[in-house]
Each structure stands twice: as C-alpha cells, then as structure tokens.
Write a protein that holds these residues in place. Structure first.
Motif, PDB file in Angstrom:
ATOM      1  N   ARG A   1       5.217  22.260  -4.409  1.00 14.60           N
ATOM      2  CA  ARG A   1       3.765  22.545  -4.304  1.00 14.60           C
ATOM      3  C   ARG A   1       3.073  21.404  -3.562  1.00 14.60           C
ATOM      4  N   GLU A   2       3.498  20.179  -3.916  1.00 15.09           N
ATOM      5  CA  GLU A   2       2.897  19.011  -3.259  1.00 15.09           C
ATOM      6  C   GLU A   2       3.152  19.084  -1.745  1.00 15.09           C
ATOM      7  N   ILE A   3       4.377  19.467  -1.379  1.00 13.96           N
ATOM      8  CA  ILE A   3       4.727  19.548   0.044  1.00 13.96           C
ATOM      9  C   ILE A   3       3.906  20.647   0.727  1.00 13.96           C
TER      10      ILE A   3
ATOM     11  N   SER B   1      31.451  22.885  -2.731  1.00 19.11           N
ATOM     12  CA  SER B   1      30.323  22.340  -3.500  1.00 19.11           C
ATOM     13  C   SER B   1      29.470  21.541  -2.528  1.00 19.11           C
ATOM     14  N   VAL B   2      28.187  21.461  -2.830  1.00 22.32           N
ATOM     15  CA  VAL B   2      27.319  20.529  -2.096  1.00 22.32           C
ATOM     16  C   VAL B   2      26.812  19.537  -3.119  1.00 22.32           C
ATOM     17  N   SER B   3      27.076  18.262  -2.888  1.00 23.21           N
ATOM     18  CA  SER B   3      26.641  17.284  -3.868  1.00 23.21           C
ATOM     19  C   SER B   3      25.736  16.274  -3.193  1.00 23.21           C
TER      20      SER B   3
ATOM     21  N   SER C   1      30.080  24.636 -14.147  1.00 30.01           N
ATOM     22  CA  SER C   1      30.698  23.326 -14.006  1.00 30.01           C
ATOM     23  C   SER C   1      29.847  22.415 -13.118  1.00 30.01           C
ATOM     24  N   SER C   2      28.605  22.184 -13.524  1.00 33.26           N
ATOM     25  CA  SER C   2      27.683  21.358 -12.703  1.00 33.26           C
ATOM     26  C   SER C   2      27.666  19.901 -13.164  1.00 33.26           C
ATOM     27  N   SER C   3      28.833  19.299 -13.229  1.00 35.40           N
ATOM     28  CA  SER C   3      28.941  17.913 -13.714  1.00 35.40           C
ATOM     29  C   SER C   3      28.687  16.916 -12.594  1.00 35.40           C
TER      30      SER C   3
ATOM     31  N   GLY D   1      21.855  26.740 -20.117  1.00 34.29           N
ATOM     32  CA  GLY D   1      22.219  28.003 -19.479  1.00 34.29           C
ATOM     33  C   GLY D   1      23.128  27.715 -18.299  1.00 34.29           C
ATOM     34  N   MET D   2      23.378  28.738 -17.470  1.00 31.10           N
ATOM     35  CA  MET D   2      24.266  28.569 -16.315  1.00 31.10           C
ATOM     36  C   MET D   2      25.550  27.866 -16.752  1.00 31.10           C
ATOM     37  N   ARG D   3      26.104  28.337 -17.870  1.00 29.98           N
ATOM     38  CA  ARG D   3      27.157  27.572 -18.534  1.00 29.98           C
ATOM     39  C   ARG D   3      28.539  27.712 -17.888  1.00 29.98           C
TER      40      ARG D   3
HETATM   41  C1  LIG Z   1      22.418  24.088 -13.257  1.00 38.72           C
HETATM   42  C2  LIG Z   1      22.194  22.999 -12.256  1.00 38.72           C
HETATM   43  C3  LIG Z   1      23.009  22.959 -11.129  1.00 38.72           C
HETATM   44  C4  LIG Z   1      22.823  21.961 -10.166  1.00 38.72           C
HETATM   45  N1  LIG Z   1      23.644  21.920  -9.073  1.00 38.72           N
HETATM   46  C5  LIG Z   1      23.492  20.959  -8.142  1.00 38.72           C
HETATM   47  C6  LIG Z   1      24.368  20.891  -7.014  1.00 38.72           C
HETATM   48  O1  LIG Z   1      25.273  21.708  -6.847  1.00 38.72           O
HETATM   49  N2  LIG Z   1      24.201  19.884  -6.122  1.00 38.72           N
HETATM   50  C7  LIG Z   1      23.201  18.956  -6.260  1.00 38.72           C
HETATM   51  O2  LIG Z   1      23.094  18.073  -5.397  1.00 38.72           O
HETATM   52  N3  LIG Z   1      22.355  18.981  -7.312  1.00 38.72           N
HETATM   53  C8  LIG Z   1      22.467  19.965  -8.253  1.00 38.72           C
HETATM   54  N4  LIG Z   1      21.626  20.005  -9.341  1.00 38.72           N
HETATM   55  C9  LIG Z   1      20.580  18.983  -9.475  1.00 38.72           C
HETATM   56  C10 LIG Z   1      19.179  19.532  -9.208  1.00 38.72           C
HETATM   57  O3  LIG Z   1      19.079  20.101  -7.933  1.00 38.72           O
HETATM   58  C11 LIG Z   1      18.134  18.423  -9.375  1.00 38.72           C
HETATM   59  O4  LIG Z   1      18.441  17.356  -8.539  1.00 38.72           O
HETATM   60  C12 LIG Z   1      18.079  17.927 -10.782  1.00 38.72           C
HETATM   61  O5  LIG Z   1      17.911  19.023 -11.654  1.00 38.72           O
HETATM   62  C13 LIG Z   1      16.917  16.965 -10.912  1.00 38.72           C
HETATM   63  O6  LIG Z   1      16.858  16.532 -12.256  1.00 38.72           O
HETATM   64  P1  LIG Z   1      16.100  15.181 -12.660  1.00 38.72           P
HETATM   65  O7  LIG Z   1      16.176  15.111 -14.140  1.00 38.72           O
HETATM   66  O8  LIG Z   1      16.608  14.026 -11.883  1.00 38.72           O
HETATM   67  O9  LIG Z   1      14.611  15.521 -12.210  1.00 38.72           O
HETATM   68  P2  LIG Z   1      13.492  14.509 -11.771  1.00 38.72           P
HETATM   69  O10 LIG Z   1      13.598  14.182 -10.330  1.00 38.72           O
HETATM   70  O11 LIG Z   1      13.438  13.363 -12.735  1.00 38.72           O
HETATM   71  O12 LIG Z   1      12.168  15.408 -11.946  1.00 38.72           O
HETATM   72  C14 LIG Z   1      11.699  15.796 -13.258  1.00 38.72           C
HETATM   73  C15 LIG Z   1      10.368  16.483 -13.098  1.00 38.72           C
HETATM   74  O13 LIG Z   1       9.380  15.558 -12.618  1.00 38.72           O
HETATM   75  C16 LIG Z   1       8.438  16.237 -11.795  1.00 38.72           C
HETATM   76  N5  LIG Z   1       8.445  15.627 -10.434  1.00 38.72           N
HETATM   77  C17 LIG Z   1       9.466  14.967  -9.840  1.00 38.72           C
HETATM   78  N6  LIG Z   1       9.104  14.554  -8.605  1.00 38.72           N
HETATM   79  C18 LIG Z   1       7.835  14.967  -8.405  1.00 38.72           C
HETATM   80  C19 LIG Z   1       6.911  14.849  -7.325  1.00 38.72           C
HETATM   81  N7  LIG Z   1       7.209  14.211  -6.173  1.00 38.72           N
HETATM   82  N8  LIG Z   1       5.707  15.415  -7.466  1.00 38.72           N
HETATM   83  C20 LIG Z   1       5.364  16.063  -8.617  1.00 38.72           C
HETATM   84  N9  LIG Z   1       6.195  16.185  -9.674  1.00 38.72           N
HETATM   85  C21 LIG Z   1       7.407  15.658  -9.584  1.00 38.72           C
HETATM   86  C22 LIG Z   1       8.886  17.701 -11.756  1.00 38.72           C
HETATM   87  O14 LIG Z   1       8.177  18.429 -12.736  1.00 38.72           O
HETATM   88  C23 LIG Z   1      10.358  17.625 -12.087  1.00 38.72           C
HETATM   89  O15 LIG Z   1      10.867  18.837 -12.627  1.00 38.72           O
HETATM   90  C24 LIG Z   1      21.793  20.994 -10.336  1.00 38.72           C
HETATM   91  C25 LIG Z   1      20.964  21.050 -11.472  1.00 38.72           C
HETATM   92  C26 LIG Z   1      21.156  22.027 -12.430  1.00 38.72           C
HETATM   93  C27 LIG Z   1      20.255  22.061 -13.624  1.00 38.72           C
END
Ligand SMILES: Cc1cc2nc3c(=O)[nH]c(=O)nc-3n(C[C@H](O)[C@H](O)[C@H](O)COP(=O)(O)OP(=O)(O)OC[C@H]3O[C@@H](n4cnc5c(N)ncnc54)[C@H](O)[C@@H]3O)c2cc1C
Length: 417
Positions: free
Chosen positions: A394-396, A121-123, A207-209, A202-204
């Motif tokens: 997109r911003e990047i 896993s990468v966390s 186990s992405s806890s 989805g992606m149920r």
């Molecule tokens: C199925 C699943 C598996 C995952 N697996 C992993 C894993 O293995 N390891 C891991 O480390 N993480 C994992 N993640 C976490 C994932 O990569 C994201 O970190 C997480 O979904 C971010 O959620 P958040 O609610 O904190 O989003 P937020 O950071 O709160 O962002 C919410 C929204 O705000 C907007 N937003 C945020 N920042 C900006 C910006 N700078 N500019 C413009 N708009 C912006 C975007 O529309 C974004 O979608 C997983 C997530 C899911 C759903």
C-alpha cells in the motif's frame, strides 16, 4: 465459465481442475494434519505437463502463458493450497532463468522443467529483509573456481524437497543493495542445509523452512546472467509472476471456501424449521457477497495478467537482445509493478473476508479440527504478510500515486545501505 479464455487456457484450466479434484483434494487433509510435503501433488502436476506453463515453446514449454499459469494455480489451490504454494514458488523461478541463461544453462535448467523433472525454490528472504523483498545482506565472494556464498535465507518454500534454490545475493561484499547476482544452487550440495521442520499454522505441506548456505562453493556456470544483473531480472521476471500466481492461489482458496459453505447450507436442516439454511434470506445475502467479492477479484486479476503476459513477452525480447538494463526502465515506465501489487492486495484481503463469512455459514461444525473450512481459514492467513506484505505494498502504491520513487530506488530508503 470459460468466457474470454483461449482454447489453450480453457484446456489448462480443465487439466488443473481434474488434478485438483482427483489427486490433490483427497490428500489435502492428511497433508495438513501431518505436515507432510506435497510430493505426490507436485509429481501429478509434472505428469500433467503443468510445471512449465510459462516456458517459451523453443525450450519445450507452452509459451509465456501467464494467464494459464494463474488459472492453473487457482484451480490447484481448490484441491490443496500447500501444493499450489509450492507451484507458485517453483513457477516464479522460471522466467529470470529463461531471460538470462546461456544456451547450455537453458538445456540444463529449463528444458527438464517443461518435462516435470525439476522443482525450484526461490529463497530471497533473510532475517534482515523480512517483507522488504528487495533487500538482501548476503553476498558472493569471488574465487578461482567461481564464488563462495555464506547466507542464511529465512524462508524457502519446498526447502529440503526442491532440486534447486534460486537465490539472490549481493554481487560482492562492497556491492550496493541493488547490485544483486542470481545463483541456482543445487539442493544436493552438502553445504546447503534446510533448518528444522516447517510447522506453520496453515500451508502445512509447504516445507517453508529456513535454508543455510554454509561456505557454499558455487561454480560460475550456476550464475544466471552476469554479475549485478539480478535486480532487474527479479523485478521484471520473478516478482510479477510470483504476485500474480500468489493472487491466483488465494482466489482459488476463496472459491473453494465459498463452495464448501454453499454445500453446507444446502444440507444443514434444523429440526424446528425443517428447512435448509440455504432458504434463509440472510444466508443467501452472505453467499451473494462472497460471489461479488470473488468475481470482482477474478476480473481484475485476469485483466492484469493479460497485460503482464504481453509486457513480459516484450521484455523477454529485450532480454534476449542483451538489453537487460533497459528492462527495468520499461517496467517502471509502464508502472507494471503497481498493477500486480494491487492484484496481490485485493486477492489476499478478499480471501480473508470470504473465508471468514464462509466459516460463519459452516457454524460450529466447521470449527472442528479436520473440517475443510477450518483448514482453508488457516491456509488463507499467510497471504497478507507474504513479502512484500500488504502494508508495504500500500505504501508503494501510495508513494507512486504521489510521484515519489519506489522505496528501493537510490536516495529513498537506502538502496546503498
Ligand atoms: C508460508 C510461507 C511461505 C514462504 N515462502 C517463502 C519463499 O519461498 N521464499 C522467500 O524468500 N520467502 C518466503 N516466505 C517469507 C515471506 O515472503 C516474508 O518474507 C515473511 O513472511 C516476512 O515475515 P517477517 O516476520 O520478517 O515480516 P516483517 O518484515 O517483520 O513484517 C511484519 C509486518 O510489519 C509490517 N511492515 C513491514 N514493513 C513495512 C513497511 N515498510 N511499511 C508498513 N508496514 C510494514 C507489515 O504489517 C508486516 O506484515 C514465506 C512465508 C510464509 C509465511
């Protein structure tokens, strides 16, 4: 079509397709319904030699074969997207370890991967980082035996199921945001605790806890590379593989949605017309749109992956010559992050368009719980906000086009914060 693929890439595609059809697809519906981890699928991938497709041959792998990895993911996703997601997160852990591990660590952490014996896993994500993948707040404290880490990682695909977690944390309490150290933490450590059961839309089967690292003692032998080198390792060897493989996953999911829709319209006959839906011009145009969208993304993704495969092999040579700091400069010079960012944006948005239209073609029949298109629709939704989310990407892309630095570079969005 296998045009443009090497013999080896064609073989991996065929192997992954067979595993997807014979093993993953028959289990996918039950996994989705019950939220069961995709253990049997991961084992099948391992038995068929695909857990280490990007491992150099000297460590028992197939070479840095990023295109084989992407194509394998694309095929696996057509059987079960949850399995493919675990495969993506496992695969993107590998190259940072290969780049910086000691010979002993390579024997312990890499050779068994090629034999299908380790799942990673990468966390990275933390509550404060969200989709800003590059920012973590947790840090390591040095002690006599190694390090102590207290961290709450808010997501880890394969949480509670993988063998090791690759985690980035700041090098010390006073380190800046770009001074990261990578650790491989064993899942058997009692101080590592997955939190709750994953219950996503989805992606149920993922186990992405969240995972808690609770006063976790980590030996120096579990540190990958030297202290503070985590950021270049992630930028050069983790993020590109993650984004390319993730794009492959959503490309495969789109292909499957298209195929399900085509099968449906060939079979569905109304009593009054006595003709299949496939005979309607409007339906044919829908399908043509799906094909154009999918094939444009595939062409771009494969091309970008070929470029990245070449660049990654070069960067690996720099890493092996102990020139890790130079890697990131080289990576920025080539603007390699931008082309993979564009691939992720394209693939994760293309899949939403495709699944939406494919759903339309399957009608109310597809809207019933348990129909494949309904599962694909839910699985597809995660791509755009998986970190870095598409708005951030997109911003990047736009910042770089205007000659501005990446958000994490000093002086912009607070790399020291
Ligand atoms: C199925 C699943 C598996 C995952 N697996 C992993 C894993 O293995 N390891 C891991 O480390 N993480 C994992 N993640 C976490 C994932 O990569 C994201 O970190 C997480 O979904 C971010 O959620 P958040 O609610 O904190 O989003 P937020 O950071 O709160 O962002 C919410 C929204 O705000 C907007 N937003 C945020 N920042 C900006 C910006 N700078 N500019 C413009 N708009 C912006 C975007 O529309 C974004 O979608 C997983 C997530 C899911 C759903």
């Amino acid at each position: 079509m296998n045009v443009g693929l090497t013999l080896q890439q064609g073989r991996w595609k065929a192997t992954a397709r067979r595993v997807a059809r014979e093993i993953l697809a028959p289990m996918a519906s039950e996994i989705d319904r019950e939220g069961k981890f995709v253990r049997a699928g991961i084992e099948a991938i391992g038995k068929n030699g695909m857990m280490g497709l990007c491992i150099p041959q000297e460590y028992g792998g197939q070479g840095i074969e990023l295109l084989s990895t992407v194509i394998a993911t694309e095929e696996l996703a057509q059987g079960c997207a949850s399995t493919a997601m675990c495969y993506v997160m496992h695969t993107c852990a590998i190259l940072p370890i290969v780049a910086a591990a000691s010979p002993e660590q390579l024997e312990k952490f890499i050779r068994p991967v090629a034999e299908g014996k380790i799942l990673y896993s990468v966390s990275a994500s933390e509550p404060g980082s969200g989709a800003h993948l590059w920012h973590v707040d947790s840090y390591a404290e040095k002690n006599a035996g190694g390090y102590v880490v207290n961290a709450f990682k808010s997501w880890a695909t394969s949480a509670g199921e993988s063998d090791y977690y690759l985690i980035p944390v700041r090098s010390s309490a006073t380190a800046s945001a770009d001074e990261l150290t990578l650790f491989l933490v064993s899942a058997s450590d009692p101080q590592v605790q997955p939190v709750g059961k994953w219950d996503g839309l989805g992606m149920r089967g993922n186990s992405s806890s969240p995972v808690k690292f609770n006063n976790c003692h980590i030996a120096a032998s579990q540190r990958i590379g030297h202290e503070g080198i985590g950021f270049p390792l992630l930028i050069a060897f983790n993020v590109p593989v993650y984004l390319l493989a993730l794009s492959g996953l959503y490309l495969g999911l789109a292909q499957r949605a298209r195929d399900v829709a085509v099968e449906h319209v060939k079979k569905r006959i109304h009593a009054d017309t006595k003709n299949p839906l496939a005979n309607l011009g409007v339906v044919q145009r829908y399908i043509a749109e799906l094909d154009c969208d999918i094939e444009a993304t595939r062409a771009y993704l494969y091309e970008v992956t070929r470029i990245l495969s070449y660049l990654t092999s070069m960067l690996m040579e720099l890493a092996k010559a102990d020139l890790l700091e130079k890697i990131v400069d080289r990576f920025y010079q080539e603007d390699a992050l931008l082309i993979v960012a564009k691939a992720k944006v394209m693939a994760t948005e293309m899949v939403l368009r495709v699944v939406n239209k494919a759903f339309q073609l399957c009608g109310g029949t597809g809207y019933r719980r348990g129909h494949e298109i309904e599962r694909l629709y839910r699985d597809a939704r995660a791509g755009t906000f998986m970190a870095p989310d598409n708005d951030t990407l997109r911003e990047i892309i736009g910042r770089r086009a205007c000659g501005l630095p990446y958000p994490w570079q000093a002086g912009s969005m607070g790399a020291k914060g």
